[in-house]
Design a protein around this motif. Structure first.
Motif, mmCIF file in Angstrom:
data_model
loop_
_atom_site.group_PDB
_atom_site.id
_atom_site.type_symbol
_atom_site.label_atom_id
_atom_site.label_comp_id
_atom_site.label_asym_id
_atom_site.label_seq_id
_atom_site.Cartn_x
_atom_site.Cartn_y
_atom_site.Cartn_z
ATOM 1 N N ARG A 87 0.851 -1.190 0.000
ATOM 2 C CA ARG A 87 0.000 0.000 0.000
ATOM 3 C C ARG A 87 0.887 1.241 0.000
ATOM 4 N N GLN A 88 0.451 2.245 -0.733
ATOM 5 C CA GLN A 88 1.229 3.484 -0.809
ATOM 6 C C GLN A 88 0.447 4.675 -0.245
ATOM 7 N N ARG A 89 -0.557 4.381 0.590
ATOM 8 C CA ARG A 89 -1.389 5.458 1.125
ATOM 9 C C ARG A 89 -0.570 6.476 1.917
ATOM 10 N N GLY A 90 0.251 5.977 2.829
ATOM 11 C CA GLY A 90 1.049 6.883 3.653
ATOM 12 C C GLY A 90 2.008 7.715 2.829
ATOM 13 N N LEU A 91 2.578 7.104 1.792
ATOM 14 C CA LEU A 91 3.516 7.817 0.926
ATOM 15 C C LEU A 91 2.798 8.938 0.171
ATOM 16 N N ALA A 92 1.603 8.635 -0.329
ATOM 17 C CA ALA A 92 0.844 9.646 -1.065
ATOM 18 C C ALA A 92 0.451 10.809 -0.169
ATOM 19 N N VAL A 93 -0.002 10.495 1.048
ATOM 20 C CA VAL A 93 -0.382 11.551 1.985
ATOM 21 C C VAL A 93 0.847 12.376 2.388
ATOM 22 N N ALA A 94 1.994 11.705 2.527
ATOM 23 C CA ALA A 94 3.227 12.425 2.872
ATOM 24 C C ALA A 94 3.604 13.414 1.775
ATOM 25 N N MET A 95 3.477 13.012 0.494
ATOM 26 C CA MET A 95 3.786 13.933 -0.603
ATOM 27 C C MET A 95 2.834 15.127 -0.597
ATOM 28 N N ALA A 96 1.546 14.859 -0.358
ATOM 29 C CA ALA A 96 0.579 15.954 -0.296
ATOM 30 C C ALA A 96 0.887 16.872 0.887
ATOM 31 N N GLY A 97 1.268 16.264 2.023
ATOM 32 C CA GLY A 97 1.602 17.067 3.197
ATOM 33 C C GLY A 97 2.814 17.938 2.977
ATOM 34 N N LEU A 98 3.832 17.398 2.306
ATOM 35 C CA LEU A 98 5.018 18.203 2.008
ATOM 36 C C LEU A 98 4.681 19.334 1.042
ATOM 37 N N ASN A 99 3.826 19.052 0.053
ATOM 38 C CA ASN A 99 3.374 20.128 -0.834
ATOM 39 C C ASN A 99 2.703 21.235 -0.029
ATOM 40 N N GLY A 100 1.811 20.829 0.886
ATOM 41 C CA GLY A 100 1.118 21.816 1.708
ATOM 42 C C GLY A 100 2.062 22.605 2.590
ATOM 43 N N LEU A 101 3.044 21.922 3.183
ATOM 44 C CA LEU A 101 4.003 22.595 4.049
ATOM 45 C C LEU A 101 4.832 23.609 3.275
ATOM 46 N N GLY A 102 5.290 23.216 2.096
ATOM 47 C CA GLY A 102 6.089 24.136 1.274
ATOM 48 C C GLY A 102 5.291 25.348 0.846
ATOM 49 N N ILE A 103 4.029 25.145 0.463
ATOM 50 C CA ILE A 103 3.170 26.264 0.058
ATOM 51 C C ILE A 103 2.882 27.168 1.251
ATOM 52 N N ALA A 104 2.656 26.558 2.436
ATOM 53 C CA ALA A 104 2.400 27.349 3.642
ATOM 54 C C ALA A 104 3.591 28.238 3.979
ATOM 55 N N LEU A 105 4.807 27.725 3.790
ATOM 56 C CA LEU A 105 5.995 28.541 4.040
ATOM 57 C C LEU A 105 6.079 29.719 3.067
ATOM 58 N N LEU A 106 5.702 29.479 1.797
ATOM 59 C CA LEU A 106 5.659 30.581 0.833
ATOM 60 C C LEU A 106 4.649 31.627 1.264
ATOM 61 N N LEU A 107 3.581 31.195 1.901
ATOM 62 C CA LEU A 107 2.539 32.115 2.345
ATOM 63 C C LEU A 107 2.961 32.895 3.586
ATOM 64 N N ILE A 108 3.589 32.203 4.535
ATOM 65 C CA ILE A 108 3.905 32.812 5.832
ATOM 66 C C ILE A 108 5.237 33.570 5.808
ATOM 67 N N ALA A 109 6.258 32.945 5.187
ATOM 68 C CA ALA A 109 7.606 33.538 5.183
ATOM 69 C C ALA A 109 8.214 33.413 3.796
ATOM 70 N N PRO A 110 7.668 34.148 2.822
ATOM 71 C CA PRO A 110 8.095 33.948 1.431
ATOM 72 C C PRO A 110 9.570 34.218 1.173
ATOM 73 N N VAL A 111 10.190 35.132 1.908
ATOM 74 C CA VAL A 111 11.596 35.456 1.673
ATOM 75 C C VAL A 111 12.502 34.711 2.645
ATOM 76 N N SER A 112 12.257 34.846 3.931
ATOM 77 C CA SER A 112 13.130 34.206 4.924
ATOM 78 C C SER A 112 13.060 32.689 4.870
ATOM 79 N N GLY A 113 11.923 32.154 4.447
ATOM 80 C CA GLY A 113 11.791 30.697 4.381
ATOM 81 C C GLY A 113 11.898 30.134 2.985
ATOM 82 N N ALA A 114 12.392 30.949 2.033
ATOM 83 C CA ALA A 114 12.355 30.555 0.623
ATOM 84 C C ALA A 114 13.165 29.288 0.339
ATOM 85 N N TRP A 115 14.379 29.214 0.878
ATOM 86 C CA TRP A 115 15.219 28.057 0.560
ATOM 87 C C TRP A 115 14.678 26.778 1.191
#
Length: 431
Positions: free
Chosen positions: A312-340
């Motif tokens: 089963r790859q359920r956990g892997l798929a959710v992890a990829m979606a979660g990382l996408n969300g985390l990266g987008i949230a950082l762009l929203l909250i700290a677009p410059v300081s958290g860019a890298w």
């Protein structure tokens, strides 16, 4: 449509081992696959640094210039459903060869001194890539039945390497060749020609196998027991998946690929602008974006390897979606300081989502024909959805005057990706 529990991640029915002929040498096959994969994103990535110059050459508006990158993505969705019919009629090897040659022709058409030729070339490129996108998972499943997920990681990684090289070399090639953007972009047709030559042995091998099987059938003798006979018999015996467009799992895989691709193409189009609009130097913004693309290579290689080791790859798929969300949230909250940090997280998530989406195609089907059919559906839906991302994000930015609404919407879509991946990651096989 029947959906059964899979006992093994990859089915091996009627799938052969390599035949004892020089044309079937594994090194030739692997070389051909890798060179084809290098072409599957290179000509798209190469044009991005040149859009400004193309705009000035033809006097295009900003909207018309955006279509240079959007049209190929759109026609990848339009062309994908046609591919399974082509492979059943002509054979995968010949279809791949034809698509690579058409891709090279589209690259040359795109650099002719005409706006009509520019967009016509974009259409041709999109359709050719669609054919390759759908053909390759089925071919990998057929040729590497016990290592399909791992090989999916290899060729998806190669696609991203091709894109990274093309994006990085476009401007240096323009300076080195002295022919402007036309010479730089036209050079990538040579890569398509090299791939076609490297793929030719597979076409000849396929012809030999079919001729041997036909000869045995005509003489009334038993077909020679062995891998070549098994491969040909498998092609004849495989049937399409019935009712695939009514399958919830097929739609879950399609939505996982489509919305993940929408997030990728939206950030490809706008990430440097988002960073620059928040005060980052444009040069540094470009470096952050390039670094994110580089990190995608690691995700595209490692995630399918992990997927192939799981039932089963359920956990892997959710992890990829979660990382996408985390990266987008950082762009929203700290677009410059958290860019890298954001670029690193998004690179892993985007590359991993690409590799996992392609792995789903081979893991959730029991035959090469089924993989091609699911690939046709998932990539038709996926690229039609993805094409809306850059345009929609730009329109929302223009409407609101900022990037907050766009990024919040992308966060919501990352949640939808997680839900679709949870369904797609079940231990089930379509067919």
């Amino acid at each position: 449509m029947a959906v059964t529990r899979a006992q093994q991640p990859v089915a091996t029915t009627s799938l052969p081992l390599p035949v004892r002929t020089r044309l079937a040498h594994p090194a030739l096959l692997l070389t051909g696959i890798l060179l084809v994969a290098l072409n599957m994103r290179a000509c798209l990535a190469a044009v991005s640094p040149m859009v400004g110059e193309i705009q000035r050459t033809f006097g295009l508006s900003a909207t018309a210039s955006g279509l240079i990158t959007t049209v190929p993505v759109l026609f990848q969705g339009v062309g994908a459903p046609l591919t399974p019919r082509l492979t059943r009629r002509f054979g995968t090897e010949r279809v791949v060869l034809g698509a690579v040659l058409v891709l090279g022709a589209g690259v040359l058409l795109r650099v002719l001194p005409s706006v009509a030729a520019l967009y016509a070339g974009c259409v041709v490129i999109g359709v050719a890539i669609a054919v390759l996108n759908v053909s390759m998972p089925g071919l990998v499943k057929r040729e590497f039945p016990d290592r399909a997920a791992a090989m999916t990681g290899v060729y998806s990684t190669t696609m991203l390497v091709g894109a990274t090289l093309a994006a990085g070399l476009s401007v240096p090639l323009e300076h080195a060749l002295g022919g402007g953007w036309q010479a730089s972009l036209g050079t990538w047709s040579l890569l398509a020609l090299i791939a076609a030559v490297a793929w030719l042995p597979q076409v000849l091998r396929s012809r030999q196998e079919r001729a041997a099987a036909s000869g045995a059938a005509a003489s009334g003798a038993a077909a020679p027991a062995g891998p070549a006979a098994g491969r040909v018999a498998g092609r004849v015996a495989e049937k399409p998946i019935e009712g695939i467009w009514r399958s919830p799992m097929a739609w879950q895989i399609s939505l996982f690929m489509g919305i993940s691709s929408l997030l990728v193409y939206t950030l490809v189009a706008w990430m440097p602008t988002i960073l620059a609009d928040h005060g980052m130097d444009r040069g540094e913004a470009g470096l952050v974006f390039a670094f994110s693309n580089l990190v995608q290579v690691a995700g595209a290689f490692l995630v399918p390897l992990l997927a192939g080791r799981m039932t089963r790859q359920r956990g892997l798929a959710v992890a990829m979606a979660g990382l996408n969300g985390l990266g987008i949230a950082l762009l929203l909250i700290a677009p410059v300081s958290g860019a890298w940090v954001s670029a690193t997280i998004l690179g892993v998530a985007q590359g991993g989502s690409l590799g996992l989406g392609l792995a789903f195609i081979v893991l959730r089907t029991g035959s090469a024909a089924g993989a091609a059919q699911l690939g046709g559906m998932s990539q038709a839906v996926g690229y039609l959805v993805a094409a809306a991302g850059p345009v929609g994000a730009g329109a929302l930015h223009q409407l609101t005057g900022g990037w907050t609404a766009t990024l919040v919407l992308m966060l919501v879509l990352a949640t939808v990706v997680g839900a679709a991946g949870w369904g797609a990651g079940r231990n089930r096989t379509l067919g």
